[in-house]
Design an enzyme around this catalytic site. Structure first.
Site, PDB file in Angstrom:
ATOM      1  N   ALA A 114       0.826  -1.214   0.000  1.00 34.04           N
ATOM      2  CA  ALA A 114       0.000   0.000   0.000  1.00 34.04           C
ATOM      3  C   ALA A 114       0.855   1.256   0.000  1.00 34.04           C
ATOM      4  O   ALA A 114       0.507   2.261  -0.632  1.00 34.04           O
ATOM      5  CB  ALA A 114      -0.934  -0.001   1.211  1.00 34.04           C
ATOM      6  N   GLU A 115       1.969   1.209   0.713  1.00 37.08           N
ATOM      7  CA  GLU A 115       2.790   2.410   0.873  1.00 37.08           C
ATOM      8  C   GLU A 115       3.671   2.693  -0.343  1.00 37.08           C
ATOM      9  O   GLU A 115       3.802   3.856  -0.755  1.00 37.08           O
ATOM     10  CB  GLU A 115       3.678   2.265   2.121  1.00 37.08           C
ATOM     11  CG  GLU A 115       2.929   2.262   3.446  1.00 37.08           C
ATOM     12  CD  GLU A 115       2.472   3.646   3.852  1.00 37.08           C
ATOM     13  OE1 GLU A 115       2.746   4.610   3.116  1.00 37.08           O
ATOM     14  OE2 GLU A 115       1.830   3.768   4.907  1.00 37.08           O
ATOM     15  N   SER A 116       4.287   1.653  -0.916  1.00 36.72           N
ATOM     16  CA  SER A 116       5.289   1.894  -1.964  1.00 36.72           C
ATOM     17  C   SER A 116       5.195   0.941  -3.146  1.00 36.72           C
ATOM     18  O   SER A 116       5.947   1.100  -4.107  1.00 36.72           O
ATOM     19  CB  SER A 116       6.690   1.774  -1.366  1.00 36.72           C
ATOM     20  OG  SER A 116       6.954   0.425  -0.994  1.00 36.72           O
TER      21      SER A 116
END
Length: 228
Positions: A114-116
């Site tokens: 989700a983040e990267s």
């Protein structure tokens, strides 16, 4: 250059060919993808139909399978952007950090996705860095001197996630909200803060967490069928 959707359709074709009524399912699947291009929904559909097929069909040699379920999940979980060597290094560090901090490694994977999207060199417009998108202050607090180093970033991010889980009595949703917006904001609002980014972030990580868990169960089911 390889078109990701062409590869995806080719993979799906091989999978659906092994399923009861596969031609019809594949046709519906292609039409649905043309409208939505939703890889997460596609992977869930493949998993569900594979489970039904496994219950109805006798065990087969792995060589009979055109494409493995893992191949689909691997391609779409990385967005087709991470090479195999980097992916293996990331997976190794996820397992080690998750064990050290007593966290389900699938949750760590979900946060990273989700983040990267598994890009260790990712930088957000707000200045968050690396795989787990650590802000400079968070990185410093967790002892991370190089947030673009795979090992340091995953260790620092997993330790920070563990801190949030402990702070909110193991509540995953609140811990994810705190990871994104800060624990102060979660306490101030008495739950997930009404920030658009955080409201999107929590269910997104939850979705990926469920997909990885489903993948794990699917792999275990396949292993049990082929190793009886």
């Amino acid at each position: 250059m390889l078109n990701p959707m062409d590869l995806y359709n080719e993979i799906a074709s091989g999978i659906f060919a092994k399923l009861p009524g596969g031609d019809g399912l594949h046709s519906q699947f292609l039409h649905g993808n043309a409208r939505t291009a939703n890889a997460a929904s596609a992977s869930r559909a493949v998993a569900s139909n594979s489970a039904v097929s496994a219950a109805k069909k006798p065990a087969q040699s792995t060589a009979d399978n055109a494409v493995s379920f893992d191949s689909i999940m691997h391609y779409f979980s990385t967005g087709g952007e991470v090479d195999d060597v980097t992916r293996k290094a990331i997976e190794s560090e996820i397992e080690l950090a998750a064990a050290r901090h007593n966290i389900d490694p699938n949750l760590v994977r979900a946060v990273i996705r989700a983040e990267s999207n598994y890009r260790h060199d990712a930088v957000s417009s707000a200045g968050a860095m690396g795989l787990m998108q650590l802000m400079p202050g968070t990185a410093a607090a967790m002892g991370v001197t190089n947030p673009f180093d795979i090992k340091q970033n995953i260790e620092g991010g997993t330790a920070y996630l563990r801190r949030q889980l402990d702070a909110f009595d193991g509540d995953i949703d609140l811990a994810l909200a705190a990871y994104n917006a800060g624990s102060t904001a979660v306490r101030r609002h008495g739950g997930i803060p009404p920030f658009a980014e955080t409201q999107r972030h929590v269910p997104r990580v939850r979705q990926f967490f469920e997909e990885y868990t489903l993948q794990q169960y699917q792999r275990a089911a396949e292993d049990s069928r082929f190793n009886v």
